[in-house]
Design an enzyme around this catalytic site. Structure first.
Site, mmCIF file in Angstrom:
data_model
loop_
_atom_site.group_PDB
_atom_site.id
_atom_site.type_symbol
_atom_site.label_atom_id
_atom_site.label_comp_id
_atom_site.label_asym_id
_atom_site.label_seq_id
_atom_site.Cartn_x
_atom_site.Cartn_y
_atom_site.Cartn_z
ATOM 1 N N CYS A 854 29.361 52.393 -52.689
ATOM 2 C CA CYS A 854 30.361 52.909 -53.624
ATOM 3 C C CYS A 854 31.202 51.762 -54.175
ATOM 4 O O CYS A 854 30.694 50.913 -54.885
ATOM 5 C CB CYS A 854 31.204 53.976 -52.937
ATOM 6 S SG CYS A 854 32.216 54.956 -54.085
ATOM 7 N N HIS A 977 26.955 57.929 -50.313
ATOM 8 C CA HIS A 977 27.664 57.657 -49.056
ATOM 9 C C HIS A 977 26.880 58.160 -47.839
ATOM 10 O O HIS A 977 27.256 59.156 -47.226
ATOM 11 C CB HIS A 977 29.023 58.344 -49.077
ATOM 12 C CG HIS A 977 30.035 57.686 -49.948
ATOM 13 N ND1 HIS A 977 30.736 56.557 -49.559
ATOM 14 C CD2 HIS A 977 30.488 57.998 -51.187
ATOM 15 C CE1 HIS A 977 31.578 56.208 -50.513
ATOM 16 N NE2 HIS A 977 31.447 57.063 -51.517
ATOM 17 N N GLU A 979 26.995 56.980 -44.958
ATOM 18 C CA GLU A 979 27.864 56.855 -43.779
ATOM 19 C C GLU A 979 28.735 58.085 -43.569
ATOM 20 O O GLU A 979 29.347 58.240 -42.501
ATOM 21 C CB GLU A 979 28.743 55.599 -43.905
ATOM 22 C CG GLU A 979 29.945 55.722 -44.808
ATOM 23 C CD GLU A 979 29.635 55.603 -46.297
ATOM 24 O OE1 GLU A 979 30.585 55.532 -47.098
ATOM 25 O OE2 GLU A 979 28.436 55.589 -46.663
#
Length: 1012
Positions: A854, A977, A979
């Site tokens: 990002c 994302h 994560e």
């Protein structure tokens, strides 16, 4: 305000004034001479201009002297043609709120939406002054919940941004009817919106409490209404002390502020706190690390007196005992009388079920809220377990929001909202009881130990001073706080109020006013032991024959007053739903919890705006299926049966369990009836008393339900993108999120710590970054030692990249993205010789890896000059939709050299993303061609095809490109994302056969394998 230039025409001047980036009206000057020129000089602007469409009440003027004119020409600029419309507010206000939330890094996973306007005799009732609630739920260690006593000499500190000449009396403006106060006060009520600064202050606070018992903060207070004149006295009073303040020690951005303005301005994104003198060096180091301004502005005293000294004027403008300003204020006394409105019964003789269905589905309070939801980051922090979006098609119909407490367990916090404000025009206490009931029927979708575990926040709003409104508020508070909640055993430990819910303005010679009804918004909170145990409206088709059951708290009453049905026909009615007995609501909650715990319930959706019909329709929309509904009521009662907003829910159960469920409901006094079943196909058929009253295409109904969000998206965002999303509803072949995993989910999921080695990875962040914690958690679980490394650590020498094997740049808004997404972060490296040398050496090593996600992806893409083998990396710019996009979409993993995706190629996986500038922009066709072998991720549609179609591709990147790697495969950049979704509990939806760890965990395991 500066110098303005004018272009002179034969008959007038066209002048465009730019103030605070807002263009104002073009003002004509009749009689100007042809060819005249020169400079227009401002000779005394009286305030700040605003563009007409901003709708600010009041205006400012400036005297402009034109060369050759004998007299100054008075030009109004910023004068509104009208007050801001409800539409203006619906389009603009949510974007501002979401932008602040996104930048600060707080997930926005629940909300409500209400539009209302009704001519009521000589008055207009409704919400021209909108209600907006921004709050959150979290957890705090008990040791940090109490303010500690302040010993004499304790340091008083301002943390955060400087004071500015804004917000002078703005707090008071929130308690005045809009339009009743001056324009200047309206401007002052806007107190600043610097989320990046607040994030820095929050990071300092987090570092402090993470010391546990050694937390240096003794007491803390936010700065809001009244500015420091309120915050500092309350801080020292809460510590049982007095205080000496030095006015000129207070950081201020504007040197010309008077003592009153320094002391009272309401500039926010700052806190006041107290620490012991011996902890100042440690506190200073924390602030320097986070680049967060702070100042010691005074010290505590033992005399319970407030003194404010001004070194510039050598005086003390404030010197008073604290109890004078914080003592017992005189109680406000009001003389209020109840006003009983004249009510007319609903007239619905000529209304058909079909017409009512389509009207109600388009009604904003009922309709699809996608335009509000997808602009807000719902996954930041990595601990969100349930957001509004449900199922493979991501339809916003969830009843409750859920967060996890940590990255290893499944306990968490639930939040739900309830309100039924239009009801207050007929029966204000009933509206309050319904607000509590809706919050609880929403909360029932999760497992809660007991009803008394639920805590409520009550936000009360009314138009104080309007005839009958004060009495209506009194009666509602009494009914909710002293009667219903006491009977339920539910407490209301917190709340807020606004008694200014009236808007006045003038259009031409006509005075206008809109007065809101008494409005109670209830937010419910509860601890949950397992966030996975959450029911949604998504219907199950893997449990054999199933039945839909209506659980009805009202025991068969079907009152239509103030319903969505009444409103879409311009009426209100005279008889409203209510909670007739607190015991019934308590019994309902306990019944649903017991059935849920026994595993009987397969799906759940509460009944709210729009009644039973909308509840059923939303279940069908989320599941993309048909329904066969058969109600016992006669066709003549179909409108009441389908559109009454009596509290309750529809649940899906296995048909074999339906009889026992009905019996269990009867045993506790809850009315229950089977109402039908899910059906294969795309028809929603409803019978009442054996007569078909509705037989419509589910697609057509869904298109109607989403028409409002589509129209608003077209006005606010890129209309082409809005049209593409709307067209998707008619694609009956769209199977939604459809994962394909090409590797064994259980292969190598354990951490690689058998030899005790845990390679060090630097979790990099810059000011404004907010995604470091979830990133660290993923790498930690996979067997790394993850270190929080701020860029200031590298610049100061506290850390060096040479000490790490991996470096990960995280998501957020570095430098508030004011220099472009990730650009400021990259330039802080490229233009600093020492930092550049560290990064160049790190990338040149053969044993390192790096990941940028990002904002970190945007940053690393700008470092391509110092990262070997990344000449093909693109630049990232504004999304084609012209909007921040927070989505849960499908990406395909392609075969590349990336060490992160080894063995994952060919997989199609759902992933969270949240960004405003994610469009991969290549210099030219040759760079795009060179990138092809190194494209690691691309967006795909429901059929698995690479796509540029919105919203499957939320940013519009060519060929769906959203992740790339270097030629070596050691350095990878991604816009999504992973994560935030490496555990299935973090995912908005996933196949039921996946275990605790999602396929994305493999990416972090791969990194651990790669470093040996």
């Amino acid at each position: 305000h500066g110098r303005y230039t004018a272009h002179l025409e034969p008959t007038h001047i066209l002048m465009k004034v730019e103030t605070h980036n807002h263009p104002t009206a073009i003002a004509p000057y009749p009689g100007a001479a042809t060819g005249a020129g020169g400079e227009i000089r401002d000779e005394g602007a009286t305030g700040i201009g605003a563009k007409p469409k901003a709708g600010l009440v009041g205006y400012t003027t400036s005297h402009l002297r034109i060369p050759g004119m004998a007299q100054p020409w008075e030009v109004p600029y910023g004068k509104p043609e009208r007050i801001a419309s409800a539409l203006d507010i619906m389009l603009d206000a949510p974007v501002g709120a979401a932008s602040f939330n996104n930048e600060f890094g707080r997930p926005n996973i629940a909300g409500y939406f209400r539009t209302f306007e009704l001519e009521w005799g000589a008055r207009v009732r409704g919400y021209h002054k909108p209600i907006m609630i921004a709050g959150g739920v979290g957890n705090i260690a008990d040791a940090h919940t109490r303010k500690r006593p302040l010993a004499a000499g304790a340091l008083l500190i301002q943390l955060g941004g400087p004071g500015m000449l804004i917000g002078m009396g703005g707090g008071a403006a929130s308690s005045m009817s809009t339009g009743a106060n001056t324009a200047d006060l309206d401007f002052d009520s806007v107190q600043r919106g610097n989320a990046e600064m607040e994030r820095r202050a929050q990071e300092v606070i987090d570092r402090c409490w993470q010391f546990g018992a050694d937390n240096p903060i003794l007491s803390i207070h936010d700065v809001g209404a009244g500015g420091l004149s309120n915050a500092l006295p309350e801080l020292i009073e809460g510590g049982g002390a007095g205080g000496n303040i030095e006015l000129r020690a207070i950081p201020s951005e504007e040197s010309g502020m008077t003592p009153r303005e320094i002391w009272c301005n309401e500039a926010q994104e700052r806190y006041v706190l107290a620490i012991a003198p011996e902890n100042l060096p440690r506190f200073r180091a924390l602030c320097e690390r986070e680049r967060c301004p702070f100042a010691v502005v005074g010290h505590a005293t033992a005399d319970h007196r407030l003194r404010v000294a001004d070194a510039r004027f050598d005086n003390a403008p404030v010197d008073v005992p604290l109890d004078v300003i914080l003592g017992n204020s005189p109680r406000l006394s009001r003389d209020e009388r109840r006003v009983r409105p004249a009510l007319d019964p609903l007239r619905l003789e000529h209304v058909t079920v079909r017409d009512a269905a389509y009207r109600v589905l388009r009604f904003p309070a009922v309709a699809d809220k996608t335009f509000l939801i997808t602009i807000g980051d719902r996954t930041v922090g990595g601990l969100c377990a349930r957001d509004p979006m449900v199922g493979p098609w991501q339809v916003p119909v969830a009843d409750v929001a859920l967060t996890l407490s940590d990255f290893s367990g499944f306990a968490g916090e639930a939040m739900a909202i309830g309100e039924r404000t239009p009801v207050a025009l007929i029966d204000a206490p009933a509206s309050g009881r319904l607000a509590v009931a809706e919050a609880l029927t929403n909360m029932a979708a999760v497992r809660v130990r007991a009803l008394d575990d639920v805590k409520l926040s009550a936000n009360w709003m009314a138009a104080a001073g309007e005839p009958g409104e004060g009495a209506a508020l009194f009666d509602t508070v009494k009914a909710v706080a002293l009667e219903l909640c006491v009977a339920l055993g539910v407490s209301i430990p917190v709340g807020k109020d606004s008694l200014s819910m009236r808007t006045t303005w003038r259009e031409g010679d006509v005075d206008k006013a809109v007065t809101a009804p008494v409005s109670l918004i209830v937010s419910a909170f509860a601890h949950v032991t397992d966030a996975r145990a959450c029911l949604t409206p998504l219907l199950r088709f893997d449990a054999g024959d199933t039945t839909l059951v209506h659980l009805d708290i009202s025991a068969g009453k079907r009152r239509l007053g103030a319903s969505s049905l009444a409103q879409v026909y311009g009426q209100l009615g005279d008889c409203v739903p209510d909670i007739d007995a607190a015991a019934a609501l308590a019994a309902y909650f306990a019944l649903v919890q017991r059935l849920h715990g026994d595993g009987v319930l397969l799906a759940y959706h509460d009944i709210g705006d729009g009644g039973l019909f909308v509840t059923l329709a939303e279940m069908a929309f989320a599941s993309r299926c048909g329904l066969a509904i058969d109600l016992a009521a006669s066709a003549g009662l179909a409108l009441a049966e389908l559109f009454a907003e009596e509290p309750g829910a529809v649940v899906q159960v296995a048909t074999r369990d339906a009889a026992s469920l009905l019996a269990a409901a009867r045993d506790v006094g809850i009315a229950a009836q089977t109402v039908g079943e899910p059906a294969v196909g795309d028809r929603l058929r409803i019978r009442c008393g054996g007569t078909v009253v509705l037989d419509e295409s589910r697609v057509d109904l869904h298109v109607a339900w989403s028409a409002t969000t589509h129209a608003l998206q077209r006005l606010r965002d890129n209309p082409d993108a809005a049209d593409q999303e709307y067209a998707r509803l008619r694609d009956v072949g769209d199977v939604g999120l459809s994962p394909r995993v090409t590797f064994d989910l259980d292969d190598g999921n354990g951490p690689f710590v058998s030899d005790g080695a845990r390679p060090r990875v630097a979790i990099l962040r810059e000011q404004g970054v907010n995604g470091q914690v979830e990133m660290a958690a993923a790498f930690d679980r996979a067997g790394f030692d993850a270190y929080d490394v701020h860029m200031s650590d590298l610049a100061s020498g506290r850390h060096a990249l040479a000490d790490f094997q991996g470096a990960v740049a995280c998501g957020g808004f570095s430098y508030g993205d004011v220099l472009g997404a990730g650009e400021g972060w990259a330039k802080s490296i490229l233009f600093d010789a020492r930092l550049r040398a560290q990064f160049e050496a790190f990338f040149a090593r053969a044993d390192t890896f790096a990941l940028g996600v990002c904002n970190g992806c945007q940053m690393m893409s700008n470092l391509h000059a110092i990262i070997p083998g990344t000449e093909h990396w693109p630049h990232f710019v504004r999304n084609v939709s012209e909007q921040f996009e927070a989505r849960f979409v499908m990406v395909e993993v392609l075969r590349t050299a990336s060490l992160f995706f080894a063995g994952m190629e060919g997989s199609r996986l759902p992933v969270a993303l949240a960004h405003g500038e994610g469009l991969a922009e290549f210099r030219d066709a040759s760079q795009l061609a060179a990138a092809q072998p190194h494209v690691a991720l691309r967006f795909v549609d429901a059929r698995g095809r690479a796509t540029e179609t919105y919203p499957c591709n939320p940013n519009g990147s060519s060929q769906g490109i959203t992740g790339l790697t270097a030629e070596s495969g050691r350095f990878t950049i991604l816009m999504p994302h992973p994560e935030r979704v490496w555990r299935t509990a973090q995912m908005s939806w996933h196949p039921p056969d996946w275990g605790e760890l999602s396929p994305w965990y493999r990416m972090f395991v791969n990194a651990r394998r790669a470093v040996g």
